[in-house]
Design a protein around this motif. Structure first.
Motif, PDB file in Angstrom:
ATOM      1  N   ARG A 355       0.810  -1.217   0.000  1.00  0.00           N
ATOM      2  CA  ARG A 355       0.000   0.000   0.000  1.00  0.00           C
ATOM      3  C   ARG A 355       0.845   1.270   0.000  1.00  0.00           C
ATOM      4  O   ARG A 355       0.332   2.349  -0.272  1.00  0.00           O
ATOM      5  N   ASP A 356       2.107   1.177   0.351  1.00  0.00           N
ATOM      6  CA  ASP A 356       2.981   2.358   0.413  1.00  0.00           C
ATOM      7  C   ASP A 356       4.211   2.110  -0.445  1.00  0.00           C
ATOM      8  O   ASP A 356       5.051   1.258  -0.125  1.00  0.00           O
ATOM      9  N   PRO A 357       4.363   2.855  -1.525  1.00  0.00           N
ATOM     10  CA  PRO A 357       5.522   2.632  -2.418  1.00  0.00           C
ATOM     11  C   PRO A 357       6.853   2.964  -1.767  1.00  0.00           C
ATOM     12  O   PRO A 357       7.901   2.490  -2.232  1.00  0.00           O
ATOM     13  N   LEU A 358       6.847   3.797  -0.713  1.00  0.00           N
ATOM     14  CA  LEU A 358       8.104   4.133  -0.056  1.00  0.00           C
ATOM     15  C   LEU A 358       8.661   2.967   0.757  1.00  0.00           C
ATOM     16  O   LEU A 358       9.850   2.952   1.075  1.00  0.00           O
ATOM     17  N   MET A 359       7.783   2.023   1.112  1.00  0.00           N
ATOM     18  CA  MET A 359       8.243   0.840   1.844  1.00  0.00           C
ATOM     19  C   MET A 359       8.671  -0.230   0.828  1.00  0.00           C
ATOM     20  O   MET A 359       7.933  -1.171   0.533  1.00  0.00           O
ATOM     21  N   ASP A 360       9.881  -0.099   0.332  1.00  0.00           N
ATOM     22  CA  ASP A 360      10.378  -1.050  -0.658  1.00  0.00           C
ATOM     23  C   ASP A 360      11.044  -2.243   0.030  1.00  0.00           C
ATOM     24  O   ASP A 360      12.232  -2.518  -0.164  1.00  0.00           O
ATOM     25  N   TRP A 361      10.256  -2.911   0.878  1.00  0.00           N
ATOM     26  CA  TRP A 361      10.775  -4.055   1.613  1.00  0.00           C
ATOM     27  C   TRP A 361      10.653  -5.322   0.767  1.00  0.00           C
ATOM     28  O   TRP A 361       9.660  -5.539   0.068  1.00  0.00           O
TER      29      TRP A 361
END
Length: 541
Positions: A355-361
């Motif tokens: 849901r969050d592109p900044l969390m590239d885990w």
């Protein structure tokens, strides 16, 4: 004359002694001698002979069960009502001028019960607020006092006490009542812990968002969405990171003033108190039993696999095999719960990653984050979205609970291994001369071990109790015992007659040695010193 001249032969014409008049002195000539004497003529009450092998019907088991039932059947009384009852009885004792300041006559108990019962039935002093309190399960003073007094009358009637007998109210209150909290929610440890945890979570946003606005804990939404709940959720997330000791470091108390630093110190201390209270309540409630389901499942699984493979059953296993099984089960229980908890963390973290592109885990990053969270390490080196804080509010607490549970399991493993070794040796012990000699009490060994000697010696061998506890119990027994070497009902009558002639100073000195109340009360208190550790063992024996 030989030593055996005064000993009757079996089948002699002399009439046997009546069991009602059998005296310990009559047994003295027979001790330590192998003679033709029929031991069956001796009453069971004197020899403590095991009259039946039926489980639960021995003297020791019935005594233990009776004391256990008495303890479980105690009346639950708030501290304030318990104190009022004690003061009321003490006032009656002073007004009547009894020499025993902790006792009243049985007739006084009946009179006091009638007075309280009359107030309850008439509804005297019963207000509308009392009805509301009753609906909320608050204790009613008169009704609770009447319940305690009814139990007192029931106990008095069971003992067949007379109206002028002295009744020790302090002993009764101690052994027949259980102090509970006045507020109903605090009577259950888990509910009390949940209440304080809820108060802690609600108080955090009130403190940091309303009383003084700390941007380090209750920040405004930096996005154009301008979500009003952003600061409240962040502060509750901060509460979880503090209480769980994870401490990612993404939120912290502002340190631009000394009083804010001091406030942060107090907040951390309160968070630790709430965490300790919650962990203690969880370990003492049925949740701890639920957590034992996993361990029990692994234990049954291991035994089933051994049975399928044709290996020895648990009873026939050698000691090292039992120790190995215990270690595998304990460690397997911890690892299985650890794995399940981390799988939950990985699964939910992937939802927020998508849901969050900044969390590239990656999947490995999610597992890395779950491990550092459940172990309460919390490096704080990974970006986490705001939406993830909703989940972390609960997940952080779960990680803390697991760490406490795992450390408790590992800490108790050494004690369980030691206990297993002692019980293993005890279970396999057979009757031999060494066992008979070691378990016999007294200086004169008669070659027999009765049930009381066997239970006490077994408890000592398995380290359920130690010698110092036995000594403390016997110190109390020596204070209460009469010249006959027993605690006897006849001493109650003698005490009652003697107390009428005592002055105030003598009564004070005599108060700690009375036999009536202590026979039913204070000696039982000494017995229960060892009872707390040995109840389960008594039933097993």
């Amino acid at each position: 004359m030989s030593d055996n001249d005064d000993i009757p032969e079996c089948g002699a014409s002399a009439a046997p002694a009546s069991s009602d008049h059998f005296d310990e002195e009559m047994l003295q000539p027979f001790k330590g001698k192998k003679v033709g004497f029929d031991i069956s003529a001796v009453p069971d009450s004197m020899t403590h002979r095991l009259s039946t092998k039926a489980k639960g019907e021995s003297e020791v088991e019935m005594l233990a069960q009776d004391m256990e039932n008495r303890r479980n059947g105690r009346v639950k009384v708030p501290y304030t009502i318990r104190t009022r009852l004690l003061h009321s009885f003490k006032k009656i004792s002073n007004e009547k001028g009894y020499s025993q300041k902790t006792a009243v006559q049985v007739s006084d108990v009946y009179d006091f019960r009638d007075i309280v019962k009359g107030k309850v039935e008439s509804g005297e002093n019963y207000k509308f607020t009392d009805r509301i309190a009753q609906c909320l399960y608050f204790a009613n003073t008169e009704k609770t006092a009447l319940e305690v007094l009814d139990r007192a009358i029931e106990t008095i009637e069971d003992l067949d006490m007379k109206k002028d007998d002295m009744w020790f109210f302090t002993d009764f209150i101690f052994y027949h009542t259980e102090t509970v909290a006045f507020i109903p929610i605090f009577r259950h440890p888990l509910l009390a812990a949940l209440f304080w945890a809820f108060f802690f979570y609600i108080g955090t946003p009130i403190l940091f968002c309303s009383i003084y606005q700390d941007e380090g804990i209750c920040p405004n939404d930096p996005t154009p969405q301008n979500r009003r709940y952003y600061g409240v959720v962040s502060s509750m997330y901060f509460a979880s990171t503090t209480m769980s000791t994870v401490g990612y470091g993404d939120l912290s108390v502002s340190k631009d003033a000394r009083w804010k630093v001091f406030l942060g110190i107090l907040y951390m201390i309160v968070a630790m108190l709430v965490a300790v209270m919650a962990l203690g309540a969880i370990s003492d409630t049925s949740i701890s039993k639920f957590k034992g389901v996993c361990e029990g499942f692994l234990h049954r699984l291991a035994l089933t696999m051994r049975d399928k493979m044709g290996m020895a059953s648990y009873r026939d296993m050698l000691l090292y095999q039992r120790i190995r099984l215990l270690k595998y089960v304990k460690l397997g229980d911890i690892l299985l719960q650890f794995l399940c908890l981390n799988c939950v963390g990985v699964f939910f973290s992937r939802i927020f990653v998508n849901r969050d592109p900044l969390m590239d885990w990656t999947w490995m990053d999610s597992f890395y984050w779950a491990i550092q969270t459940t172990t309460t390490i919390g490096y704080g080196d990974m970006y986490m979205s705001f939406e993830m804080r909703w989940f972390q509010i609960f997940y952080l607490v779960g990680g803390t609970m697991f760490v406490g549970y795992a450390l408790g399991k590992l800490g108790s493993l050494r004690d369980e291994l030691s206990q297993m070794k002692r019980e293993y040796a005890w279970e396999r012990r057979e009757t031999d001369r060494a066992m008979v000699e070691q378990m016999q009490g007294g200086a004169e060994h008669d070659g027999r071990v009765d049930q009381y000697e066997f239970v006490l010696a077994s408890l000592l061998m398995m380290n359920k109790i130690d010698a110092s506890e036995v000594t403390s119990i016997m110190d109390k027994y020596r204070d209460l015992v009469s010249d006959s070497g027993f605690i006897e009902l006849d001493d109650v009558v003698e005490t009652k007659l003697a107390q009428d002639t005592l002055d105030e100073e003598e009564a004070f000195e005599f108060e700690g040695l009375d036999a009536e109340g202590h026979y039913k009360g204070m000696f039982m208190r000494a017995m229960s010193m060892a009872k707390g550790k040995s109840d389960t063992a008594l039933y097993e024996l």
